[in-house]
Design an enzyme around this catalytic site. Sequence first.
Site, PDB file in Angstrom:
ATOM      1  N   HIS A 130      29.031  61.722 -37.119  1.00 15.99           N
ATOM      2  CA  HIS A 130      27.706  62.359 -37.147  1.00 15.99           C
ATOM      3  C   HIS A 130      26.803  61.580 -36.183  1.00 15.99           C
ATOM      4  O   HIS A 130      26.988  60.372 -35.991  1.00 15.99           O
ATOM      5  CB  HIS A 130      27.187  62.247 -38.584  1.00 15.99           C
ATOM      6  CG  HIS A 130      25.920  62.977 -38.870  1.00 15.99           C
ATOM      7  ND1 HIS A 130      24.681  62.500 -38.509  1.00 15.99           N
ATOM      8  CD2 HIS A 130      25.688  64.165 -39.495  1.00 15.99           C
ATOM      9  CE1 HIS A 130      23.752  63.354 -38.913  1.00 15.99           C
ATOM     10  NE2 HIS A 130      24.337  64.374 -39.510  1.00 15.99           N
ATOM     11  N   ASP A 209      30.381  55.093 -43.128  1.00 17.17           N
ATOM     12  CA  ASP A 209      29.358  56.105 -43.377  1.00 17.17           C
ATOM     13  C   ASP A 209      29.901  57.018 -44.477  1.00 17.17           C
ATOM     14  O   ASP A 209      30.745  57.875 -44.229  1.00 17.17           O
ATOM     15  CB  ASP A 209      29.091  56.881 -42.084  1.00 17.17           C
ATOM     16  CG  ASP A 209      28.182  58.080 -42.309  1.00 17.17           C
ATOM     17  OD1 ASP A 209      27.744  58.293 -43.456  1.00 17.17           O
ATOM     18  OD2 ASP A 209      27.923  58.809 -41.333  1.00 17.17           O
ATOM     19  N   GLN A 212      29.238  61.795 -46.719  1.00 16.93           N
ATOM     20  CA  GLN A 212      29.952  62.986 -47.203  1.00 16.93           C
ATOM     21  C   GLN A 212      31.013  62.651 -48.249  1.00 16.93           C
ATOM     22  O   GLN A 212      31.805  63.518 -48.625  1.00 16.93           O
ATOM     23  CB  GLN A 212      30.625  63.708 -46.022  1.00 16.93           C
ATOM     24  CG  GLN A 212      29.663  64.297 -45.020  1.00 16.93           C
ATOM     25  CD  GLN A 212      28.839  65.452 -45.587  1.00 16.93           C
ATOM     26  OE1 GLN A 212      29.197  66.067 -46.592  1.00 16.93           O
ATOM     27  NE2 GLN A 212      27.717  65.741 -44.951  1.00 16.93           N
ATOM     28  N   LYS A 235      22.598  64.336 -50.863  1.00 13.42           N
ATOM     29  CA  LYS A 235      23.887  65.028 -50.748  1.00 13.42           C
ATOM     30  C   LYS A 235      24.710  64.875 -52.027  1.00 13.42           C
ATOM     31  O   LYS A 235      25.789  65.442 -52.153  1.00 13.42           O
ATOM     32  CB  LYS A 235      24.675  64.483 -49.552  1.00 13.42           C
ATOM     33  CG  LYS A 235      24.007  64.795 -48.207  1.00 13.42           C
ATOM     34  CD  LYS A 235      24.909  64.442 -47.068  1.00 13.42           C
ATOM     35  CE  LYS A 235      24.169  64.342 -45.754  1.00 13.42           C
ATOM     36  NZ  LYS A 235      23.853  65.637 -45.165  1.00 13.42           N
ATOM     37  N   CYS A 373      25.346  68.252 -36.005  1.00  7.00           N
ATOM     38  CA  CYS A 373      25.041  66.868 -35.606  1.00  7.00           C
ATOM     39  C   CYS A 373      26.295  66.133 -35.163  1.00  7.00           C
ATOM     40  O   CYS A 373      26.425  64.910 -35.399  1.00  7.00           O
ATOM     41  CB  CYS A 373      24.347  66.090 -36.725  1.00  7.00           C
ATOM     42  SG  CYS A 373      22.692  66.668 -37.067  1.00  7.00           S
TER      43      CYS A 373
END
Length: 415
Positions: A130, A209, A212, A235, A373
């Site tokens: 991303h 990261d 998600q 999220k 993104c």
Amino acid sequence: MQDTLTKKLFDVDNIRKDFPILGTFSNGKPLVYFDNAATSQKPVSVINAIGDYYRNYNANIHRGVYSISIKASDAYESSKRKVSEFINAKSDREIIYTRGATESINLIAYSFGADNVNEGDEIIISEMEHHANIVPWQELCKRKNAVLKVIPVTDTGELELDEYIKLLSDKTKIVSVGHISNTLGTINPVKDIISIAKAKNTNICCIVDGAQAVHHTKVDVRNIGADFYVFSSHKMYGPMGTGVLYGRAELLEAMPPYQTGGDMIENVSFSQTTFNEIPMKFEAGTPNVEGAVGLNAAIDYINSVGFDAIYVQESELLQYATEKLMEINGLRVIGTSQNKASVISFVVKGLNAFDIGVLLDGSGVAVRTGQHCTEPLMDKLCIPGTVRVSFAFYNTIEEIDIFIDALKKAIGVLQ
Ligand code: PLP
């Protein structure tokens, strides 16, 4: 056996009642919300926790001697403990609240980067990142004359680990990769990626990261071996504007502050300022107490559903939707890794993703279209963008049927 058991425990109709927005209409049709990778919907318990905070104990924290300020401070600290347990950090001192995954990565890039990255050093990311896990490193490289290296992605949407091994060198200072791709759904082998880096040099800083990932799978930061792990509350069924930076205490203690001001100090005089201990050193100014309270409730909610049940429901949705999509002529799924979360990107030959998204909206189906993104990934795949559907455990097979019908109609109109 385990699956059958979990399935029986999971009553999606009851779950859906917890999310008021899922009972609403969009363009006169029942809302079918398939943009969960962009942001998730919020259960009543999260909405109520935030309302309760503002109705009953809204006050600034860490300073007040009066009861509601103490209550608000306790709520903030207990939220940190909840997050710490949720990801199996060693201590809640390792949990810093930010505005989101983006700010968490920027904090590492500015603070850790300032002291640890020098001219000629190398930072490794991947082609599927991303923008939030690309641009902060690009900018750090510019500031330091360092070099950004990129792990390539295969045609099926997996990281080329052999190439990654070749990219590691004596100059590698940071490896930062996504746990789950927001565009492809690929679940990356982050534990292996980190152990490969650490075998090369234990001082390579390994960042994951997890924006998600934390709501799809049980994350154990110590088992993964991450030095830093970042994610966003919104999220994972929590409120917007709150994010988490997990960092190993030794690293955080050695890092300079990212922002300065109130709360992050120990003593201030005009000649000199000393800084507070972690995590406060990284939380300048009044924090987002409402966000912390909401995130705490969101984690309680996820724990009450349970990751086994979440896995079963989301896997079924992923499999069913993938099969239905593959039956459509001219449609190509982008990202076909064996190990995938409930995110599906696709393109339809000759059609623009945006047009498909607009027509789906007319049928009450909310999907994401475009580059998500991940512009460099789109360039690599030689596509301008995709339609992306991303499922949460509250989505249903019936909703997928509505979506597939609407998609077929949209394709008919556009062709
Ligand atoms: N990383 C990934 C993989 C994402 O999907 C996102 C958001 O979509 C981010 C980082 C940035 O998250 P936020 O916008 O909440 O800071």
